[in-house]
Design an enzyme around this catalytic site. Structure first.
Site, PDB file in Angstrom:
ATOM      1  N   ASP A 119      44.440  17.657  12.297  1.00  0.00           N
ATOM      2  CA  ASP A 119      43.670  17.101  13.422  1.00  0.00           C
ATOM      3  C   ASP A 119      44.356  17.483  14.746  1.00  0.00           C
ATOM      4  O   ASP A 119      44.937  16.639  15.417  1.00  0.00           O
ATOM      5  CB  ASP A 119      43.604  15.568  13.216  1.00  0.00           C
ATOM      6  CG  ASP A 119      42.832  14.857  14.297  1.00  0.00           C
ATOM      7  OD1 ASP A 119      42.052  15.515  15.011  1.00  0.00           O
ATOM      8  OD2 ASP A 119      43.016  13.626  14.441  1.00  0.00           O
TER       9      ASP A 119
ATOM     10  N   THR B  91       0.846  -1.206   0.000  1.00  0.00           N
ATOM     11  CA  THR B  91       0.000   0.000   0.000  1.00  0.00           C
ATOM     12  C   THR B  91       0.876   1.248   0.000  1.00  0.00           C
ATOM     13  O   THR B  91       1.620   1.487   0.944  1.00  0.00           O
ATOM     14  CB  THR B  91      -0.898   0.019   1.265  1.00  0.00           C
ATOM     15  OG1 THR B  91      -1.530  -1.243   1.369  1.00  0.00           O
ATOM     16  CG2 THR B  91      -1.915   1.130   1.219  1.00  0.00           C
TER      17      THR B  91
HETATM   18  C1  SPV Z   1      39.677  10.020  14.958  1.00  0.00           C
HETATM   19  O1  SPV Z   1      39.011   9.352  14.149  1.00  0.00           O
HETATM   20  O2  SPV Z   1      39.803  11.239  14.862  1.00  0.00           O
HETATM   21  C2  SPV Z   1      40.340   9.357  16.082  1.00  0.00           C
HETATM   22  C3  SPV Z   1      40.770   7.965  15.940  1.00  0.00           C
HETATM   23  O3  SPV Z   1      40.587  10.012  17.066  1.00  0.00           O
HETATM   24  S1  SPV Z   1      42.399   8.014  15.411  1.00  0.00           S
HETATM   25  O4  SPV Z   1      42.462   8.793  14.180  1.00  0.00           O
HETATM   26  O5  SPV Z   1      42.838   6.649  15.204  1.00  0.00           O
HETATM   27  O6  SPV Z   1      43.203   8.668  16.456  1.00  0.00           O
HETATM   28 MG    MG Z   2      40.349  12.065  16.841  1.00  0.00          MG
END
Ligand code: SPV
Ligand code: MG
Length: 431
Positions: free
Chosen positions: A204, A122
């Site tokens: 990062d 449906t």
């Molecule tokens: C991330 O994905 O940012 C992490 C995991 O902190 S690692 O990159 O393995 O540190």
């Molecule tokens: Mg990380």
């Protein structure tokens, strides 16, 4: 009297289900199978109401003679128990991942001498609205937030995949495969600092600030319902962490993982190649406790990430920290390693589990990628995070396309490996 079996996995009964029951009644006694929570989370949408309530709902429906629990999406067990003359189902499973379940059912029915009846699915505005409302409900902060804790009680191992945008969120939300007659999908999403930073072309190092990370989370939340585990880097100052916990909890994030580093944080996969400082046990415990004091619900989890193996501080240090962090209130422990071999992670889990059978353990098998979820679970791991594989698969594909367009001075040569235009313009559901 003949028996007719149908399996329901819904919690909102609409005219499509009533139509199935009406049809079923014409063939005999109607038995409804209620797909259990455990089976439902693998193949359909997460249950917003408990299994018991779904059973009560199905029992109250006109035309239902009895209700049983179906504990596996595969019909094998329930069919050999009930031996129905007919199984009735909507015709919407003839294609897509569910086709494998249908094919397996047909083989079982043939062996039992039963027959499959399919009724036209449906499709109308009312049915789509009921579907949409259920999805919206699951996206609400209180439903999404508690879902990780619920999953921890339902799954042998919770599988999370990285998401850093609406689009990668959709991949985490919607990717389903059929295997051995069952369906499978990811349970949760990991908002990685590495991938969120990389998507913005930044390193990062906690440079992408929380406002920006919250924007990413919001983009993901707009189009998904699955729970979110945030990579919270070091968590920053304890005094700031408390406020950030409040924000995340209110938004509907399920967990934040903070790592026991201090000062300029670099990505763990650099290991000791980059200068990094581990926090003191006391310092990090104080941060965890401050975060826990700020929490307003029991749903939100603060998970403590131990960098002792990454920073080559040894197993005893990792274990001492794990115990101290749990004492300080951590709701889970993430143990990280950049070795190719899972040995040290598994050894940590075995030793931690000797004294702590319950605290959830999180593993991130990026470097030790040959280990399976099953092996990790056998050593006590509860959450497995695939932390960066989507970003790492997209980047080389995009780079190769860019190079080939430069090389051929046109796009013809790359086109056949691209998503067809028809599919890209229909990829995103319209409201
Ligand atoms: C991330 O994905 O940012 C992490 C995991 O902190 S690692 O990159 O393995 O540190
Ligand atoms: Mg990380």
């Amino acid at each position: 009297m003949k028996t007719v079996y149908t399996c329901f996995c819904t919690e909102v009964i609409h005219e499509g289900h009533l139509n199935i029951l009406r049809e079923a009644k014409q063939y005999g006694k109607v038995i409804v199978g209620a797909l259990s929570d455990k089976a439902l989370i693998r193949c359909s949408r997460f249950p917003a109401i408990p299994q018991e309530e779904r059973l009560r709902l199905y029992r109250s429906l006109d035309g239902v003679d009895s209700v049983v629990i179906q504990d596996d999406i595969r019909y094998d067990d329930v069919l050999s128990l009930i031996r129905p003359d007919y199984v009735i189902h909507g015709d919407n499973w003839q294609t897509g991942p569910e086709a494998e379940i249908r094919a397996r059912l047909l083989r079982s029915l043939e062996a039992l001498g039963g027959q499959l009846i399919e009724v036209p699915y449906t499709r109308n505005e009312r049915v789509s609205r009921a579907d949409r409302q259920l999805r919206e409900k699951l996206a609400m902060p209180e439903f999404r937030r508690r879902r990780l804790r619920q999953l921890l009680t339902l799954c042998p191992v919770v599988k999370a995949i990285e998401a850093h945008s609406g689009l990668t969120g959709l991949i985490a939300e919607k990717t389903v495969i059929a295997q051995d007659g069952r369906l499978d999908q990811f349970d949760a999403m990991w908002v990685s600092s590495l991938c969120d930073s990389t998507a913005k072309g930044k390193p990062d190092i906690e440079l992408v600030d929380l406002s920006s990370r919250l924007r990413t989370i919001d983009d993901i939340m707009e189009v998904t319902t699955k729970p979110i585990i945030l990579d919270g880097d070091t968590g920053g100052l304890a005094e700031h962490f408390m406020y950030n916990v409040r924000t995340l909890e209110r938004m509907g994030v399920s967990a934040v993982i903070i790592e026991d580093k201090t000062g300029l944080k670099k990505n763990s996969l650099f290991g000791t190649e980059a200068a990094q400082t581990q926090d003191s046990i006391e310092g990090f415990c104080a941060k965890i406790s401050a975060g826990k004091r700020a929490c307003l619900t029991d749903d939100f989890m603060i998970i403590a990430r131990i960098e002792s193996l990454i920073l080559e501080q040894g197993m005893d240090d990792a274990l001492a920290r794990a115990r101290a962090y749990v004492q300080a209130g951590a709701d889970g422990i993430m143990i990280h390693s950049r070795k190719k071999d899972p040995g040290e992670v598994l050894a940590f889990c075995d030793r931690f589990r000797q004294t702590d059978p319950d605290t959830p353990i999180v593993a991130v098998p990026t470097s030790y990628h040959a280990v399976t979820e099953e092996e990790l679970a056998a050593h006590g791991v509860n959450i497995v995070i695939y932390a960066n594989q989507l970003t790492r698969s997209a980047f080389p594909a995009m780079q190769r396309t860019a190079e080939d367009i430069l090389r051929f001075h046109r796009a013809k040569e790359v086109d056949e490996r691209l998503l067809p235009i028809r599919e890209i313009i229909t990829l995103i559901d319209e409201l």
